[in-house]
Design an enzyme around this catalytic site. Structure first.
Site, mmCIF file in Angstrom:
data_model
loop_
_atom_site.group_PDB
_atom_site.id
_atom_site.type_symbol
_atom_site.label_atom_id
_atom_site.label_comp_id
_atom_site.label_asym_id
_atom_site.label_seq_id
_atom_site.Cartn_x
_atom_site.Cartn_y
_atom_site.Cartn_z
ATOM 1 N N LYS A 133 38.430 36.907 34.616
ATOM 2 C CA LYS A 133 39.100 38.166 34.290
ATOM 3 C C LYS A 133 39.358 38.282 32.788
ATOM 4 O O LYS A 133 39.254 39.379 32.218
ATOM 5 C CB LYS A 133 40.397 38.267 35.083
ATOM 6 C CG LYS A 133 40.167 38.338 36.591
ATOM 7 C CD LYS A 133 41.461 38.180 37.371
ATOM 8 C CE LYS A 133 41.199 38.219 38.863
ATOM 9 N NZ LYS A 133 42.427 37.960 39.657
ATOM 10 N N GLY B 18 45.551 41.532 47.481
ATOM 11 C CA GLY B 18 45.898 42.125 48.762
ATOM 12 C C GLY B 18 44.906 43.197 49.140
ATOM 13 O O GLY B 18 44.313 43.857 48.276
#
Length: 426
Positions: free
Chosen positions: A200, A301
């Site tokens: 990232k 999530g």
């Protein structure tokens, strides 16, 4: 617009649910209906949520890709994700992906394929889940000069460090709790060793500084060696300890280039990132005109990440209807990676010292010989003839710090170099 979803795990299943439940609204935003034409899976017989239509499941991802206008790649890893994404782009489909590993390793190839085919490549979900930091860097801040990006971009490690800080437990117990709650995988290596955050960081640095940065360019240190005692000591000194992705552009007064790293990092308790708890993600961006901006929210999530995916799907579909393209890869700056001699960093070094006269002077002499200025020094109570000394430096080159630490380890009065941590936010 025919939409194909590759992968039906936690995120893929939520993408399917939201496409079906909110199809009318999504179609209105995109300018035309979004038809789910298939969901590629490894095993069509595996149990799945009831909202996933069994008649749309297929194990033939390659054929499904050829039938789609927008391909949502949620397989993860490099292969077959890379081959399928390239095939989709070559066939004229737009690709939406949440695959940070793929982008960190093959962004240039994917961007090139999208440009050659005149299609879109979107990847908001690849960094920080629902937090719209990719859009911010790629589009909202295109008119500014970003100088620094600091990010808590891995919810698993933030949860573990937060458990260690609030409950005083060790790493293994905090990791077990994260696994019990579903924040950590059975094999947590990618998270706790920092590789997920490094992928990232490479994406964020590439966007922020208009320069290609790959995961191989990012030095990484994970959190396995962090102890509850380290965290308590940090708090006593006014710091929080976070696994931080840091990307910085060299200032006008220094070398021209960029530095990127992932490491357990000390932040003043007053810094906004120090207040990010649990499995949440947050990214602070500092820019010449906008100043400091903070992006905060759920970084993982199914539903939060699916929200980011569907935002990209709507954008890609709207371009198919109305014309236009996603922003192309911007690498015009071609900034070099700064060497350790050119990269400045503040550090905290913790030492175990012989508890006798002259030891502080010997340590200070090592710092002085390497041209490193000491900002603060704090000595803890001695135990068994060993005192703990914590030194925070002013900015110095990474190379000078490494040489000083090596000399400290060889100093007769130094019994142990306990830790070396970067310090940010001051």
């Amino acid at each position: 617009m025919r939409v194909a979803v590759l992968g039906c795990g936690t995120v893929g299943a939520q993408v399917v649910r939201l496409l079906r439940e909110h199809g009318t609204d999504l179609a209105a935003r995109a300018g035309g209906p979004l038809q789910l034409v298939g969901v590629a899976v490894r095993d069509a017989a595996a149990p799945r949520p009831p909202w996933v239509p069994t008649e749309l499941l297929t194990t033939d991802a390659a054929t499904l890709v050829r039938r789609a206008d927008v391909v949502v790649e949620l397989i993860g890893g490099i292969e077959p994700a890379r081959t399928l994404a390239l095939a989709a782009l070559a066939g004229g489909a737009s690709v939406v992906t949440g695959n940070k590993a793929l982008l960190a390793a093959h962004a240039a190839e994917l961007h090139g394929a999208a440009a050659a085919a005149g299609t879109d490549l979107y990847y908001e979900a690849a960094v920080a889940g629902a937090v719209p930091v990719v859009y911010a860097l790629r589009e909202s801040m295109a008119g500014d000069n970003v100088t620094t990006v600091l990010g808590i971009v891995n919810g698993t490690t933030n949860f573990i460090l937060d458990e260690m800080a609030t409950r005083g437990v060790g790493f293994e117990e905090a990791l077990a709790r994260a696994q019990e709650l579903g924040y950590a995988e059975a094999d947590p290596t990618a998270d706790v060793d920092g590789h997920d955050a490094a992928a990232k960081a490479a994406i964020l640095a590439s966007l922020a500084f208009h320069t290609r940065v790959s995961i191989d360019d990012v030095p990484v240190e994970g959190i396995r060696a962090v102890t509850a005692e380290d965290i308590a000591d940090a708090r006593a000194a006014g710091y929080a300890l976070k696994l931080l992705a840091v990307a910085r552009r060299g200032t006008d007064g220094g070398a021209r280039g960029i530095s990127v790293r992932v490491a357990p990092t000390l932040l003043p308790l007053t810094h906004p990132l120090a207040a990010v708890h649990g499995a949440f993600n947050a990214v602070v961006v500092e820019a010449a005109a906008a100043g400091r901006l903070m992006f905060y929210g759920q970084g993982a999530g199914g539903a939060p990440t699916a929200s980011a995916v569907l935002g990209d799907v709507v954008a890609a579909a709207a371009h198919r209807v109305h014309g236009g393209n996603a922003p192309r890869e911007s690498t015009y700056a071609e900034l070099p990676l700064l060497s350790p001699e050119q990269t400045l960093v503040r550090t905290q070094v913790q030492l175990g010292l012989a508890d006798r006269p002259g030891t502080l002077a010997a340590v200070a002499g090592v710092y002085g010989r390497h041209g490193i200025s000491i900002a603060s020094a704090r000595q803890g109570a001695a135990a068994d003839g060993t005192a703990r000394l914590t030194i925070v430096s002013h900015p110095a080159s990474e190379a000078a710090v490494a040489r000083a630490v090596a000399d400290l380890a060889a100093e007769p009065s130094v019994r142990e170099v306990r830790s070396v941590r970067p310090v940010e936010g001051e």
